[in-house]
Design an enzyme around this catalytic site. Structure first.
Site, PDB file in Angstrom:
ATOM      1  N   ASP A   1      -1.788   0.816  17.335  1.00 12.72           N
ATOM      2  CA  ASP A   1      -1.131   1.092  18.619  1.00 12.72           C
ATOM      3  C   ASP A   1      -0.696   2.558  18.640  1.00 12.72           C
ATOM      4  O   ASP A   1       0.211   2.965  17.921  1.00 12.72           O
ATOM      5  CB  ASP A   1       0.074   0.170  18.784  1.00 12.72           C
ATOM      6  CG  ASP A   1       0.777   0.334  20.129  1.00 12.72           C
ATOM      7  OD1 ASP A   1       0.428   1.282  20.870  1.00 12.72           O
ATOM      8  OD2 ASP A   1       1.674  -0.469  20.430  1.00 12.72           O
TER       9      ASP A   1
ATOM     10  N   HIS B   1     -18.359   7.842   4.485  1.00 12.17           N
ATOM     11  CA  HIS B   1     -18.268   6.796   3.465  1.00 12.17           C
ATOM     12  C   HIS B   1     -18.019   7.390   2.078  1.00 12.17           C
ATOM     13  O   HIS B   1     -17.579   6.680   1.168  1.00 12.17           O
ATOM     14  CB  HIS B   1     -19.561   5.980   3.464  1.00 12.17           C
ATOM     15  CG  HIS B   1     -19.490   4.701   2.698  1.00 12.17           C
ATOM     16  ND1 HIS B   1     -18.305   4.152   2.263  1.00 12.17           N
ATOM     17  CD2 HIS B   1     -20.471   3.849   2.277  1.00 12.17           C
ATOM     18  CE1 HIS B   1     -18.554   3.026   1.609  1.00 12.17           C
ATOM     19  NE2 HIS B   1     -19.860   2.838   1.592  1.00 12.17           N
TER      20      HIS B   1
END
Length: 455
Positions: free
Chosen positions: A397, A158
């Protein structure tokens, strides 16, 4: 529990060296205030695509090569935290694990146990301060099922980015794996120019029903914060609640039907966040319901709220927080009221809000002190909401189709909720982290469950 066997681990470095003039990136104020833990995500891919024809070694080779090429463009990710104030883009690289999983992916997804998901990840979520400068900022684990199904688990620090940045990186990696020449057409790492390091508090203006209040760093006042149940062993559990389109529509119709409601079309995030907050307050111990202060904190992406707007190509932490305070006994605790409070709070994060955040003027600091005294003297129960809705994780993808399911795991925080799109894009999965005893009550709250599609 499926047996996950890690078969290899190696370090993947950028395919080209980072130029010297780009080797140090200063933290922005928002990077500096980001909690040092790993954001986790797992992307599950069924074996219906081209991956069914590939061996594990071929899949791994494609992913490693494209990851190396992606790191050359996202050079911040392949570096290390330096002195707690910057990223040294030294091309040390990221960790890459490979693992085998017994069984069939679709059978596993039919009976998911969220407590078992961490086995698909390369790292623990939490990280110590001492580890911050030595551990990789990204780690990936590619888990291949017997059937050819794949789960890619990632731990993303983070300190180097928010959910928007994580989605940008994942889709860039996927594009490179499919043969693209670039992971992204453009990428900017200079958020420190827009949000320079200051002495601003971790929590930003609270602009709900009590205007212009601010709460100072809650993490530094833990002794005055209280959970929604008596203190004891802090055993936090995670549960997933799914809200489909009909149930979200029912919540929206309920809010719009109220005589004094001025909310025309509440969003999915507003509706689900307010429902969880409302029911969590309702199940609080009776002795504390009218004596404690409650607040809901929402992470808000600033890229489209700054003037002029930024694109999602700005990589890093560009999110702030808005806090909606609520004190039981002083305001009617109706569900539609909470939806309205949250909407007011979130929508007032605008260009002026961002400008005030950048300047850190004295008026804001005075409001912080005033709100801190008002809320923390009563004991504050905070609920934290992070929305990943509309983040294009389901578009990733790698060459064998789009994900079948996106998941996260337990996070190091009590009363912390992550909202993720369902695969259809119009529902919400709420990943709720609460004390075990509070979760047991929520899971048996019939008013809450009447709007939940599945768990």
């Amino acid at each position: 529990m499926k047996e996950v066997e890690v078969t290899s681990r190696e370090i993947i470095k950028p395919s080209t060296l980072t130029p010297q003039h780009l080797q140090n990136i200063s933290f922005s104020h928002l990077d500096n205030k980001a909690t040092p833990y790993y954001v986790t995500i797992i992307l599950f891919y069924s074996s219906q695509g081209d991956n069914k024809k590939l061996e594990q070694g071929e899949i791994s080779d494609q992913l490693k090569k494209s990851l190396s090429e992606t790191l050359a463009q996202f050079y911040r990710v392949g570096g290390r935290v330096k002195d707690g104030v910057s990223i040294e883009c030294n091309d040390d690289g990221v960790d890459f694990f490979e693992a085998r999983v017994e069984g069939q992916l679709m059978e596993y997804l039919d009976h998911v146990n969220v407590d078992e998901l961490e086995q698909f990840l390369p790292y623990e979520v939490c990280i110590t301060v001492d580890e911050l400068s030595s551990k990789a900022l990204l780690a990936a684990q590619v888990n291949v099922f017997d059937c050819g199904g794949i789960a890619i688990g990632m731990c993303f620090s983070h300190k180097i980015g928010d959910g928007v940045s994580l989605a940008k990186f994942i889709n860039g990696w996927a594009a490179m794996c499919c043969g693209a020449n670039e992971a992204s057409t453009s990428m900017y790492f200079d958020l420190s120019l827009h949000f320079p390091m200051t002495n601003l508090p971790k929590l930003m203006p609270s602009i709900g029903p009590k205007e212009n209040k601010l709460l100072e760093n809650i993490g530094e006042s833990k002794e005055k914060m209280v959970p929604s149940s008596p203190r004891g062993k802090q055993n936090i559990v995670t549960r997933r609640f799914v809200f489909d389109v009909p149930n979200i529509a029912a919540l929206r119709d309920y809010v719009r039907s109220k005589k004094f409601s001025n909310i025309d079309y509440p969003t999915r995030v507003e509706l689900v966040s307010a429902l969880i907050w409302w029911r969590a307050m309702a199940i609080a111990p009776s002795e504390s319901k009218h004596t404690r202060a409650y607040a809901a904190m929402h992470a808000v992406d600033l890229r489209q709220r700054i003037v002029p707007p930024m694109s999602d190509d700005y990589f890093g932490n560009a999110s702030s927080f808005t806090v909606t305070p609520f004190i039981k006994g002083e305001t009617v605790s109706e569900y539609h009221d909470l939806v309205g409070y949250m909407r007011d709070s979130i929508r007032k994060v605008d260009g002026n809000f961002v400008m005030e955040l950048q300047r850190g003027n004295e008026l804001s600091m005075n409001c912080i002190k005033e709100a801190k005294e008002q809320f923390l003297e009563r004991g504050l129960v905070m609920f934290n909401f992070n929305s990943w809705c509309r983040f294009p994780f389901y578009e990733a993808d790698f060459g064998w189709g789009k994900p079948t399911w996106i998941a996260t795991t337990k996070v190091p925080g009590m009363n912390l909720v992550i909202l993720i799109d369902t695969k259809s894009g119009d529902g919400i999965e709420a990943w709720v982290n609460m004390l075990e005893e509070d979760m047991a009550q929520l899971e048996n709250d019939q008013e809450f469950l009447s709007f939940v599609s599945s768990k």
